[in-house]
Structures are given as C-alpha cells and as structure tokens.
Design a protein around this motif. Structure first.
Motif, PDB file in Angstrom:
ATOM      1  N   ALA A  10       0.834  -1.206   0.000  1.00 32.03           N
ATOM      2  CA  ALA A  10       0.000   0.000   0.000  1.00 32.03           C
ATOM      3  C   ALA A  10       0.869   1.257   0.000  1.00 32.03           C
ATOM      4  O   ALA A  10       0.586   2.219  -0.722  1.00 32.03           O
ATOM      5  N   CYS A  11       1.938   1.268   0.784  1.00 36.11           N
ATOM      6  CA  CYS A  11       2.825   2.438   0.829  1.00 36.11           C
ATOM      7  C   CYS A  11       3.529   2.659  -0.505  1.00 36.11           C
ATOM      8  O   CYS A  11       3.651   3.794  -0.957  1.00 36.11           O
ATOM      9  N   ILE A  12       3.964   1.609  -1.129  1.00 39.97           N
ATOM     10  CA  ILE A  12       4.633   1.729  -2.432  1.00 39.97           C
ATOM     11  C   ILE A  12       3.649   2.235  -3.478  1.00 39.97           C
ATOM     12  O   ILE A  12       3.987   3.099  -4.290  1.00 39.97           O
ATOM     13  N   ALA A  13       2.421   1.729  -3.438  1.00 37.09           N
ATOM     14  CA  ALA A  13       1.415   2.161  -4.409  1.00 37.09           C
ATOM     15  C   ALA A  13       1.075   3.639  -4.216  1.00 37.09           C
ATOM     16  O   ALA A  13       0.934   4.381  -5.184  1.00 37.09           O
ATOM     17  N   LEU A  14       0.953   4.078  -2.976  1.00 37.73           N
ATOM     18  CA  LEU A  14       0.631   5.478  -2.720  1.00 37.73           C
ATOM     19  C   LEU A  14       1.805   6.393  -3.044  1.00 37.73           C
ATOM     20  O   LEU A  14       1.602   7.529  -3.457  1.00 37.73           O
ATOM     21  N   ALA A  15       3.014   5.915  -2.860  1.00 35.29           N
ATOM     22  CA  ALA A  15       4.189   6.729  -3.175  1.00 35.29           C
ATOM     23  C   ALA A  15       4.308   6.958  -4.680  1.00 35.29           C
ATOM     24  O   ALA A  15       4.875   7.957  -5.119  1.00 35.29           O
ATOM     25  N   ALA A  16       3.775   6.054  -5.463  1.00 31.07           N
ATOM     26  CA  ALA A  16       3.843   6.191  -6.920  1.00 31.07           C
ATOM     27  C   ALA A  16       2.820   7.188  -7.447  1.00 31.07           C
ATOM     28  O   ALA A  16       2.923   7.639  -8.580  1.00 31.07           O
ATOM     29  N   CYS A  17       1.830   7.532  -6.645  1.00 31.06           N
ATOM     30  CA  CYS A  17       0.808   8.499  -7.080  1.00 31.06           C
ATOM     31  C   CYS A  17       1.395   9.905  -7.085  1.00 31.06           C
ATOM     32  O   CYS A  17       2.240  10.238  -6.274  1.00 31.06           O
ATOM     33  N   GLY A  18       0.903  10.728  -7.943  1.00 34.38           N
ATOM     34  CA  GLY A  18       1.360  12.107  -7.982  1.00 34.38           C
ATOM     35  C   GLY A  18       1.298  12.668  -9.380  1.00 34.38           C
ATOM     36  O   GLY A  18       1.132  11.957 -10.362  1.00 34.38           O
ATOM     37  N   LYS A  19       1.450  13.949  -9.472  1.00 33.42           N
ATOM     38  CA  LYS A  19       1.388  14.624 -10.756  1.00 33.42           C
ATOM     39  C   LYS A  19       2.726  14.492 -11.468  1.00 33.42           C
ATOM     40  O   LYS A  19       3.776  14.682 -10.875  1.00 33.42           O
ATOM     41  N   ARG A  20       2.662  14.217 -12.735  1.00 30.95           N
ATOM     42  CA  ARG A  20       3.883  14.108 -13.525  1.00 30.95           C
ATOM     43  C   ARG A  20       4.163  15.425 -14.217  1.00 30.95           C
ATOM     44  O   ARG A  20       3.260  16.186 -14.516  1.00 30.95           O
ATOM     45  N   GLY A  21       5.431  15.669 -14.464  1.00 33.66           N
ATOM     46  CA  GLY A  21       5.828  16.884 -15.165  1.00 33.66           C
ATOM     47  C   GLY A  21       6.180  17.997 -14.197  1.00 33.66           C
ATOM     48  O   GLY A  21       6.015  17.879 -12.988  1.00 33.66           O
ATOM     49  N   PRO A  22       6.703  19.085 -14.713  1.00 29.44           N
ATOM     50  CA  PRO A  22       7.108  20.203 -13.849  1.00 29.44           C
ATOM     51  C   PRO A  22       5.897  20.937 -13.281  1.00 29.44           C
ATOM     52  O   PRO A  22       4.833  20.961 -13.905  1.00 29.44           O
ATOM     53  N   PRO A  23       6.041  21.543 -12.101  1.00 30.66           N
ATOM     54  CA  PRO A  23       4.933  22.304 -11.515  1.00 30.66           C
ATOM     55  C   PRO A  23       4.581  23.515 -12.380  1.00 30.66           C
ATOM     56  O   PRO A  23       5.450  24.133 -12.983  1.00 30.66           O
ATOM     57  N   GLN A  24       3.301  23.830 -12.429  1.00 28.64           N
ATOM     58  CA  GLN A  24       2.821  24.967 -13.208  1.00 28.64           C
ATOM     59  C   GLN A  24       1.836  25.768 -12.374  1.00 28.64           C
ATOM     60  O   GLN A  24       1.158  25.210 -11.512  1.00 28.64           O
ATOM     61  N   PRO A  25       1.727  27.078 -12.620  1.00 30.68           N
ATOM     62  CA  PRO A  25       0.752  27.872 -11.884  1.00 30.68           C
ATOM     63  C   PRO A  25      -0.670  27.427 -12.222  1.00 30.68           C
ATOM     64  O   PRO A  25      -0.928  26.963 -13.334  1.00 30.68           O
TER      65      PRO A  25
END
Length: 41
Positions: A10-25
């Motif tokens: 579960a921790c590995i699966a949640l760590a893989a979540c997230g937005k890809r690419g550089p941050p944008q306003p």
C-alpha cells in the motif's frame, strides 16, 4: 507478517501516485497574472 506485506504494498502504491511533469501555476496559461518559476521539490 501478512499485514506488514499489505502495508508495504500500500505504501509503495501510494508513493507512486502524484502529478507528472514540472509544476505549473494554476489556471489557464493566458490568465496567469504573476508568472514565476515553481521549485520541483
């Protein structure tokens, strides 16, 4: 032992979540009032 394995997966699966690419306003690109470079932490 089984609970530890489930928690690990579960921790590995949640760590893989997230937005890809550089941050944008937020918002549309033509409506950004104060453009700046956001740090990629």
């Amino acid at each position: 032992m089984r609970i530890a394995a489930i928690l690990l997966v579960a921790c590995i699966a949640l760590a893989a979540c997230g937005k890809r690419g550089p941050p944008q306003p937020p918002g549309p690109a033509d409506k950004v009032t104060y453009p700046k470079v956001y740090p990629a932490v």
